[in-house]
Design an enzyme around this catalytic site. Structure first.
Site, PDB file in Angstrom:
ATOM      1  N   TYR A  49      51.134  27.450  34.797  1.00 18.10           N
ATOM      2  CA  TYR A  49      50.023  28.341  35.164  1.00 18.10           C
ATOM      3  C   TYR A  49      48.745  27.566  35.488  1.00 18.10           C
ATOM      4  CZ  TYR A  49      52.570  32.645  34.130  1.00 18.10           C
ATOM      5  OH  TYR A  49      53.445  33.701  34.166  1.00 18.10           O
ATOM      6  N   PHE A  57      41.334  34.408  30.997  1.00 20.27           N
ATOM      7  CA  PHE A  57      42.599  34.830  30.376  1.00 20.27           C
ATOM      8  C   PHE A  57      43.596  33.682  30.197  1.00 20.27           C
ATOM      9  CE2 PHE A  57      43.187  35.719  34.974  1.00 20.27           C
ATOM     10  CZ  PHE A  57      44.379  35.039  35.228  1.00 20.27           C
ATOM     11  N   ARG A  85      57.823  40.524  45.312  1.00 19.95           N
ATOM     12  CA  ARG A  85      56.479  40.849  44.828  1.00 19.95           C
ATOM     13  C   ARG A  85      56.242  42.359  44.884  1.00 19.95           C
ATOM     14  NH1 ARG A  85      52.882  37.250  42.229  1.00 19.95           N
ATOM     15  NH2 ARG A  85      51.159  38.318  43.255  1.00 19.95           N
ATOM     16  N   THR A  91      49.820  43.443  39.215  1.00 17.87           N
ATOM     17  CA  THR A  91      49.676  42.708  37.949  1.00 17.87           C
ATOM     18  C   THR A  91      49.482  43.674  36.774  1.00 17.87           C
ATOM     19  OG1 THR A  91      48.597  40.945  39.222  1.00 17.87           O
ATOM     20  CG2 THR A  91      48.391  40.842  36.828  1.00 17.87           C
ATOM     21  N   ARG A 102      57.154  46.326  36.882  1.00 16.75           N
ATOM     22  CA  ARG A 102      56.019  46.335  35.957  1.00 16.75           C
ATOM     23  C   ARG A 102      55.624  47.755  35.549  1.00 16.75           C
ATOM     24  NH1 ARG A 102      52.634  41.357  38.731  1.00 16.75           N
ATOM     25  NH2 ARG A 102      53.358  39.709  37.314  1.00 16.75           N
ATOM     26  N   GLU A 126      57.553  26.317  41.714  1.00 16.11           N
ATOM     27  CA  GLU A 126      57.885  27.161  40.560  1.00 16.11           C
ATOM     28  C   GLU A 126      59.393  27.208  40.318  1.00 16.11           C
ATOM     29  OE1 GLU A 126      56.013  30.981  40.565  1.00 16.11           O
ATOM     30  OE2 GLU A 126      54.019  30.083  40.303  1.00 16.11           O
TER      31      GLU A 126
HETATM   32  P1  IDP Z   1      50.512  37.941  39.014  1.00 17.11           P
HETATM   33  O1  IDP Z   1      51.397  37.652  37.833  1.00 17.11           O
HETATM   34  O2  IDP Z   1      50.605  39.375  39.454  1.00 17.11           O
HETATM   35  O3  IDP Z   1      50.683  36.960  40.143  1.00 17.11           O
HETATM   36  P2  IDP Z   1      48.080  36.515  38.339  1.00 17.11           P
HETATM   37  O4  IDP Z   1      46.695  36.915  38.750  1.00 17.11           O
HETATM   38  O5  IDP Z   1      48.702  35.331  39.017  1.00 17.11           O
HETATM   39  O6  IDP Z   1      49.006  37.807  38.483  1.00 17.11           O
HETATM   40  O7  IDP Z   1      48.033  36.257  36.761  1.00 17.11           O
HETATM   41  C1  IDP Z   1      49.078  35.596  36.107  1.00 17.11           C
HETATM   42  C2  IDP Z   1      49.353  36.312  34.804  1.00 17.11           C
HETATM   43  O8  IDP Z   1      48.221  36.195  33.945  1.00 17.11           O
HETATM   44  C3  IDP Z   1      49.579  37.825  34.911  1.00 17.11           C
HETATM   45  O9  IDP Z   1      50.888  38.167  35.279  1.00 17.11           O
HETATM   46  C4  IDP Z   1      49.209  38.303  33.523  1.00 17.11           C
HETATM   47  O10 IDP Z   1      50.270  38.111  32.587  1.00 17.11           O
HETATM   48  C5  IDP Z   1      48.050  37.385  33.181  1.00 17.11           C
HETATM   49  N1  IDP Z   1      46.756  37.977  33.554  1.00 17.11           N
HETATM   50  C6  IDP Z   1      46.218  38.098  34.791  1.00 17.11           C
HETATM   51  N2  IDP Z   1      45.014  38.699  34.772  1.00 17.11           N
HETATM   52  C7  IDP Z   1      44.762  38.953  33.455  1.00 17.11           C
HETATM   53  C8  IDP Z   1      43.659  39.569  32.767  1.00 17.11           C
HETATM   54  O11 IDP Z   1      42.672  40.007  33.363  1.00 17.11           O
HETATM   55  N3  IDP Z   1      43.780  39.676  31.408  1.00 17.11           N
HETATM   56  C9  IDP Z   1      44.855  39.201  30.718  1.00 17.11           C
HETATM   57  N4  IDP Z   1      45.904  38.617  31.334  1.00 17.11           N
HETATM   58  C10 IDP Z   1      45.868  38.499  32.678  1.00 17.11           C
HETATM   59 MG    MG Z   2      50.283  34.905  40.280  1.00 12.63          MG
END
Ligand code: IDP
Ligand code: MG
Length: 148
Positions: A49, A57, A85, A91, A102, A126
């Site tokens: 990550y 976060f 996706r 998300t 989700r 990845e």
């Molecule tokens: P994605 O998984 O839909 O690509 P990303 O923005 O890449 O979303 O974020 C990676 C992961 O980080 C998310 O799947 C989620 O588990 C966590 N995450 C993202 N935004 C937040 C937040 O605002 N609060 C807490 N966890 C978050």
């Molecule tokens: Mg992502």
């Protein structure tokens, strides 16, 4: 275009015993070509990550992703990177479209059941992270994954 991509069932969904159901959902739509249960250490979660380093976060995400086992799944299909996706949904599960993984299995923006590689954020890297025994053949237009 025939593509590969990665889905990871996160510790929240493994804990809730949703692995079988999620695999079934994926199998109905795509071809599974690799599957692996593993547990990340802190360094591995931080590396995977790394793109989120510095975000508020990040620490919580690393803690969550190391809290239990994950199931990494390598998938293949036509234009699967974009399709997966969409199939996974937004998300935040509350904002994800009905019938997405989700929406069905996630419980919060953090505990959202699965990771799906973003086509814009190096899915090859990845896939190689979880499946180093495979490699992408860049010489073929269809980027098939071959055994080393
Ligand atoms: P994605 O998984 O839909 O690509 P990303 O923005 O890449 O979303 O974020 C990676 C992961 O980080 C998310 O799947 C989620 O588990 C966590 N995450 C993202 N935004 C937040 C937040 O605002 N609060 C807490 N966890 C978050
Ligand atoms: Mg992502």
């Amino acid at each position: 275009m025939l593509e590969n991509t990665l889905l990871v069932i996160k510790p929240d969904a493994v804990e809730k015993k949703l692995v079988g159901e999620i695999i079934k959902t994926l199998e109905n739509e795509f071809d599974i070509i690799g599957i692996k249960l593993t547990r990340l250490n802190i360094q591995q979660a931080e590396d995977f990550y790394a793109i989120h380093k510095g975000k508020e976060f990040f620490a919580g995400l690393v803690e969550f992703m190391t809290s239990g086992p994950v199931v990494a799944i390598l998938l293949q299909g036509e234009n699967i990177q974009e399709r997966l996706r969409k199939f996974v949904g937004a998300t935040d599960p509350k904002k994800a479209e009905k019938e997405t993984i989700r929406a069905k299995y996630g419980s919060s923006v953090q505990y959202n059941a699965v990771h799906a590689s973003n086509p814009l954020e190096n899915p090859e890297q990845e896939m190689a992270f979880y499946f180093p025994e495979y490699f992408i053949d860049n010489n073929t237009q269809d980027s098939k994954i071959n055994r080393k």
